[in-house]
Scaffold this motif. Structure first.
Motif, short mmCIF file in Angstrom:
data_model
loop_
_atom_site.label_atom_id
_atom_site.label_comp_id
_atom_site.label_asym_id
_atom_site.label_seq_id
_atom_site.Cartn_x
_atom_site.Cartn_y
_atom_site.Cartn_z
N ALA A 86 60.95 33.80 -24.57
CA ALA A 86 60.70 32.35 -24.49
C ALA A 86 60.22 31.76 -25.81
CB ALA A 86 59.70 32.06 -23.37
N LYS A 87 59.36 32.48 -26.53
CA LYS A 87 58.79 31.92 -27.76
C LYS A 87 59.85 31.67 -28.82
CE LYS A 87 55.38 32.79 -31.44
NZ LYS A 87 54.28 33.66 -31.92
N ILE A 88 60.70 32.66 -29.07
CA ILE A 88 61.70 32.49 -30.12
C ILE A 88 62.78 31.50 -29.68
CG2 ILE A 88 63.16 34.45 -29.42
CD1 ILE A 88 62.33 33.46 -33.04
N GLU A 89 63.11 31.46 -28.40
CA GLU A 89 64.09 30.49 -27.92
C GLU A 89 63.56 29.07 -28.04
OE1 GLU A 89 67.12 32.35 -24.77
OE2 GLU A 89 65.08 32.20 -23.98
N ALA A 90 62.26 28.89 -27.83
CA ALA A 90 61.66 27.56 -27.96
C ALA A 90 61.73 27.04 -29.39
CB ALA A 90 60.20 27.60 -27.48
N LEU A 91 61.90 27.95 -30.34
CA LEU A 91 62.02 27.58 -31.76
C LEU A 91 63.48 27.36 -32.16
CD1 LEU A 91 59.38 30.09 -33.14
CD2 LEU A 91 59.18 27.59 -33.14
N SER A 92 64.37 27.32 -31.14
CA SER A 92 65.80 27.03 -31.32
C SER A 92 66.61 28.21 -31.84
CB SER A 92 66.01 25.80 -32.23
OG SER A 92 65.39 24.67 -31.67
N PHE A 93 66.08 29.43 -31.70
CA PHE A 93 66.91 30.60 -32.03
C PHE A 93 67.91 30.80 -30.91
CE2 PHE A 93 67.85 35.15 -31.72
CZ PHE A 93 68.33 35.39 -33.00
N ARG A 94 69.16 31.10 -31.28
CA ARG A 94 70.22 31.30 -30.31
C ARG A 94 70.78 32.71 -30.40
NH1 ARG A 94 67.84 28.01 -28.48
NH2 ARG A 94 68.31 25.80 -28.15
N TYR A 95 70.83 33.36 -29.25
CA TYR A 95 71.36 34.73 -29.18
C TYR A 95 72.88 34.71 -29.05
CZ TYR A 95 66.63 36.47 -28.14
OH TYR A 95 65.30 36.79 -28.20
N GLU A 96 73.53 35.72 -29.62
CA GLU A 96 74.96 35.93 -29.40
C GLU A 96 75.19 36.78 -28.16
OE1 GLU A 96 78.95 37.68 -31.67
OE2 GLU A 96 77.03 37.58 -32.73
N PHE A 97 74.28 37.73 -27.91
CA PHE A 97 74.41 38.63 -26.77
C PHE A 97 73.18 38.49 -25.87
CE2 PHE A 97 76.96 40.51 -30.12
CZ PHE A 97 78.15 40.83 -29.44
N THR A 98 73.37 37.91 -24.70
CA THR A 98 72.28 37.78 -23.73
C THR A 98 72.48 38.68 -22.53
OG1 THR A 98 73.38 35.91 -22.65
CG2 THR A 98 71.82 35.40 -24.43
N ASP A 99 73.68 39.23 -22.38
CA ASP A 99 74.02 40.08 -21.24
C ASP A 99 74.27 41.50 -21.72
OD1 ASP A 99 75.11 39.84 -18.18
OD2 ASP A 99 76.25 41.30 -19.33
N VAL A 100 73.61 42.47 -21.13
CA VAL A 100 73.72 43.85 -21.60
C VAL A 100 75.13 44.40 -21.42
CG1 VAL A 100 73.06 45.06 -19.47
CG2 VAL A 100 72.48 46.06 -21.70
N ASP A 101 75.85 43.92 -20.38
CA ASP A 101 77.24 44.37 -20.19
C ASP A 101 78.10 43.98 -21.37
OD1 ASP A 101 76.73 45.48 -17.69
OD2 ASP A 101 77.19 43.64 -16.61
N ASP A 102 77.97 42.74 -21.83
CA ASP A 102 78.75 42.28 -22.98
C ASP A 102 78.40 43.07 -24.24
OD1 ASP A 102 79.92 40.38 -21.37
OD2 ASP A 102 78.60 38.76 -22.00
N ALA A 103 77.11 43.30 -24.44
CA ALA A 103 76.66 44.02 -25.64
C ALA A 103 77.23 45.44 -25.66
CB ALA A 103 75.15 44.05 -25.70
#
Length: 461
Positions: free
Chosen positions: A279-296
């Protein structure tokens, strides 16, 4: 900025260095061996030779850097059971490489450095069951938690903006924790650990690199941040996903007691349950490329589903793309770049110069046994790429892609080898356990030869 990296020759450091250089930053690396660093760093960098566990360093470059990424630290879990157990000596090395190394690093820096981004680990929290863990959670009380707490305490002595990235389980095709899991899962023997309810906070390597760069460049990022994807999973979920990505069934469950017997106290790091919040890093507008472990896992493990082994090596060479390509297009240069024990000799090249369709016949020894090898150049795109494929030789498949990328300061050469041994599953196991190590040795020898030859030629310039 001019960015100083410690641990730059490690798995994460190499990827961060490449990213920084591609964004226009200059990089300085502290390494114990300048020659080794030159041969393994896949990016342009100035190198300071030194060992921070022995004391602060004095070097002109240290007065020029604007920022620091600190990745100091001996591996927590080694490559084998024996090297993975925590002896008193191993625990001392784990602690001192991080705590003492960081202390001496900060003592080495000039006042012009404005930001200090330090590695840490989610091991800071200890094992916390299913509780969702944010950065203000108290530290744990086991060995790794104590090390992380002391490590971060040293980082906080930096006079400027400080960030501590508490890294989770890093998923990468180049090594690390996932590599240690692959063999049993590829054999169909990998299974859920215990009840499978321990939480695993994971992150794809690409996202971790982006997070370090984001923390470096974004002044709003300060203090500890969890270096983990926003959707942690249980061991049961992770194991099923990994088996599926590899096209295998799950093996039998692994009793926790078995890991405790094999790894001793180090099993704490394997069995720990941490459900980290992003939550902390996302609140600072960081965006992940991989949020799902299956995709990763599908992205990383997809090339392994066929049963082939895949090996990749990178080398930065401070020369133009055309010069590097032209050197490696000459088949006879391979004789100089192959370990003498392999007795590598070119017998015949079918064309005056290598091109699409060229056939190359040569001899070599593998584990002392002589082999004849014929390869064909089946893709030719100068000065960017060429591919050779084995037509006759000891492998059922050998497909070698050579790529040459123009990067700041020179050329990044990437070798990607896909290979398969004869003898079915037995050959596959042998390929994974032994042949891969030999392939690694060949490319390690080549990297050293290339760089030693380059710096010998340019020593007086």
């Amino acid at each position: 900025m001019k960015v100083l990296i410690t641990g730059g020759t490690g798995l994460i450091g190499k990827e961060i260095g490449k990213a920084l250089v591609s964004l226009g930053h200059q990089v300085v690396v502290i390494a114990r061996s300048q020659d080794k660093a030159r041969s393994v760093l896949p990016f342009s960098a100035e190198i300071i030779e030194g060992d921070l566990t022995r004391g602060p360093l004095r070097h002109q470059l240290l007065s020029e850097v604007d920022a620091v990424i600190n990745l100091l630290g001996e591996p927590v879990i080694g490559g084998s059971v024996l090297s993975g157990r925590w002896t008193d000596k191993k625990k001392k090395s784990i602690r001192e490489s991080r705590v003492l190394g960081t202390r001496n690093l900060i003592a080495s820096l000039g006042s012009q450095v404005k930001v200090f981004v330090s590695g840490s680990a989610i091991g800071f929290y200890g094992s916390c069951g299913s509780e969702i863990i944010s950065e203000d959670h108290a530290a744990g009380r086991d060995f790794l938690a104590e090390v992380c707490m002391e490590w971060e305490k040293e980082a906080r002595n930096f006079k400027g903006r400080q960030v501590m990235v508490r890294t989770g389980i890093v998923l990468s095709s180049a090594g690390g924790a996932l590599e240690k899991m692959l063999l049993p899962f590829r054999l169909g023997l990998g299974g859920i650990i215990g009840a499978g309810d321990a939480w695993m906070s994971w992150i794809h390597m690409d996202d971790l690199v982006s997070m370090f760069v984001f923390a470096l460049e974004n002044e709003k990022v300060e203090g500890p941040i969890n270096g983990a994807a926003p959707r942690p999973v249980t061991n049961k979920e992770f194991s099923k996903s990994l088996a599926q990505a590899l096209g295998k069934n799950l093996g039998p469950r692994v009793p926790e007691i078995a890991l405790k017997m094999l790894f001793g106290e180090a099993s704490e790091a394997i069995l720990s349950s941490v459900r980290a919040s992003a939550a902390k890093i996302e609140a600072l507008s960081f965006r992940y490329e991989f949020t799902d472990v299956d995709d990763a896992l599908q992205t990383i493990c997809g090339p392994l589903r066929t049963g082939d082994e895949v090996f990749e090596a990178e080398q930065f060479i401070p020369e133009t793309q055309e010069k590097v390509f032209n050197y490696f297009r000459e088949a006879h240069n391979l004789e100089e770049l192959t370990p003498p024990t392999m007795n590598f000799r070119i017998d015949q090249v079918s064309t005056e110069s290598v091109q699409q369709g060229t056939l190359i016949d040569y001899r070599l020894k593998i584990y002392g046994f002589p082999f004849k090898w014929k390869t064909e150049i089946d893709e030719w795109k100068p000065p960017y790429k060429f591919v050779d494929t084995q037509l006759l030789g000891p492998y059922r498949l050998w497909h070698h892609t050579h790529e040459f990328h123009e990067v700041p300061g020179g050329t990044l050469m990437t070798d990607r080898v896909r290979y398969r041994l004869p003898m079915g599953k037995l050959g596959w196991v042998m390929g994974g356990l032994f042949v891969k190590k030999e392939v690694e040795k060949i490319f390690s020898y080549r990297r050293k030869k290339v760089m030693s030859a380059y710096f010998a030629v340019h020593a007086d310039k």
